[in-house]
Scaffold this active site. Structure first.
Site, PDB file in Angstrom:
ATOM      1  N   ALA A 111       0.848  -1.189   0.000  1.00 56.70           N
ATOM      2  CA  ALA A 111       0.000   0.000   0.000  1.00 56.70           C
ATOM      3  C   ALA A 111       0.888   1.245   0.000  1.00 56.70           C
ATOM      4  CB  ALA A 111      -0.912  -0.004   1.221  1.00 56.70           C
TER       5      ALA A 111
ATOM      6  N   GLY B 223      -0.490  -4.983   0.601  1.00 57.25           N
ATOM      7  CA  GLY B 223      -1.645  -4.861  -0.278  1.00 57.25           C
ATOM      8  C   GLY B 223      -1.436  -5.509  -1.631  1.00 57.25           C
TER       9      GLY B 223
ATOM     10  N   GLU C 253      -2.278  -9.062  -1.118  1.00 55.04           N
ATOM     11  CA  GLU C 253      -3.722  -9.146  -0.889  1.00 55.04           C
ATOM     12  C   GLU C 253      -4.484  -9.022  -2.212  1.00 55.04           C
ATOM     13  OE1 GLU C 253      -4.514  -7.449   3.540  1.00 55.04           O
ATOM     14  OE2 GLU C 253      -3.443  -6.085   2.211  1.00 55.04           O
TER      15      GLU C 253
ATOM     16  N   GLU D  59       2.966  -6.163   7.456  1.00 51.54           N
ATOM     17  CA  GLU D  59       2.343  -5.049   8.172  1.00 51.54           C
ATOM     18  C   GLU D  59       2.768  -4.942   9.634  1.00 51.54           C
ATOM     19  OE1 GLU D  59      -0.235  -5.671   4.602  1.00 51.54           O
ATOM     20  OE2 GLU D  59       0.815  -6.959   6.025  1.00 51.54           O
TER      21      GLU D  59
END
Length: 257
Positions: free
Chosen positions: A62, A108, A111, A131
């Site tokens: 991200a 991300g 994901e 994370e």
């Protein structure tokens, strides 16, 4: 579109993440991805979707710098839910979505790849959910999808250590379908897409619908809870320290609060 390249040829739509240097998943990228899938959904000439990244990475995570613009945990939860809605849409998409992973699919990025129906990777690609290294937790349902592919024990290890695995290990664990050389990845992914594109779109759609039917309410409840705890992690002192340390390119000093 500024961050996404969309090309349609021979019944295959190729979506390329093009936000150098890391193809980080900013709000803008997520919005354009959603727009791209809307265009593909409305295009009956598209039978299969191929998702890849431009440059050195598939998607290295991200956009952490955007996190500094989020006001509080509630807004952080809202951001997580935005990503979850998009990734759930991809997972439930009526046309097969193939992810071609090279370089890194982290946070991300992984994901997003896990929301796709099929994953190909280079042998030396790095896949992981780091994370906790930032004092945060996954927010785009990574904690819910990862155990489906690698099992609870390995998923727990990957999450708690933040250590990535290689494409080769990901294949052994079942996280990716196959591994390829850097040079052959896109060519092999395209060959697979063309093979699938020859099937009836009716039976392909029904098969995907049947597979999706197996995702139960437990996943949906877990993903929702992940987004809520994502916001709590952001509100913690360690969460703010982890983000600031990343921005300043230093090791975080967690106070466990």
């Amino acid at each position: 579109m500024d961050y996404i390249k969309l090309c349609v040829s021979e019944h295959i739509a190729t979506i390329t993440l093009a936000r150098p240097p890391a193809n980080a998943l900013s709000r803008g990228v997520l919005s354009e991805l959603d727009e791209a899938f809307t265009q593909i959904e409305q295009n009956n000439d598209v039978h299969v979707v191929l998702l890849c990244g431009e440059g050195r990475f598939f998607a290295a995570g991200a956009d952490i710098k955007e996190f500094t613009e989020v006001e509080d945990g509630a807004a952080f939860t809202k951001l997580a839910l935005q990503g979850q809605v998009l990734f759930d849409r991809i997972e439930a998409f009526k046309k097969p979505v193939i992810a071609a992973i090279h370089g890194a699919a982290l946070g991300g990025g992984l994901e997003l790849a896990m929301a796709c129906h099929i994953r190909l990777a280079t042998e030396d690609a790095k896949l992981g959910l780091p994370e906790l290294q930032l004092g945060l937790i996954p927010g785009f349902a990574g904690s819910q999808r990862l155990p489906q592919y690698v099992g609870r024990a390995k998923a727990t290890e990957m999450l708690l250590t933040s250590d990535p695995i290689t494409g080769s290990e990901a294949k052994t664990l079942g996280l990716v379908n196959s591994t390829h050389s850097e040079q052959a990845l896109i060519e092999d992914a395209m060959a697979l897409a063309k093979k699938i594109a020859k099937k009836s779109t009716v039976t392909t759609r029904l098969t995907l619908e049947l597979l999706q039917f197996g995702i139960d309410e437990q996943y949906k409840a877990g993903a929702k809870r992940e987004a809520e705890l994502f916001g709590l992690a952001f509100d913690s002192e360690d969460g703010k320290e982890g983000i600031q340390a990343f921005i300043e390119k230093r090791a975080p000093k967690f106070q466990n609060k």
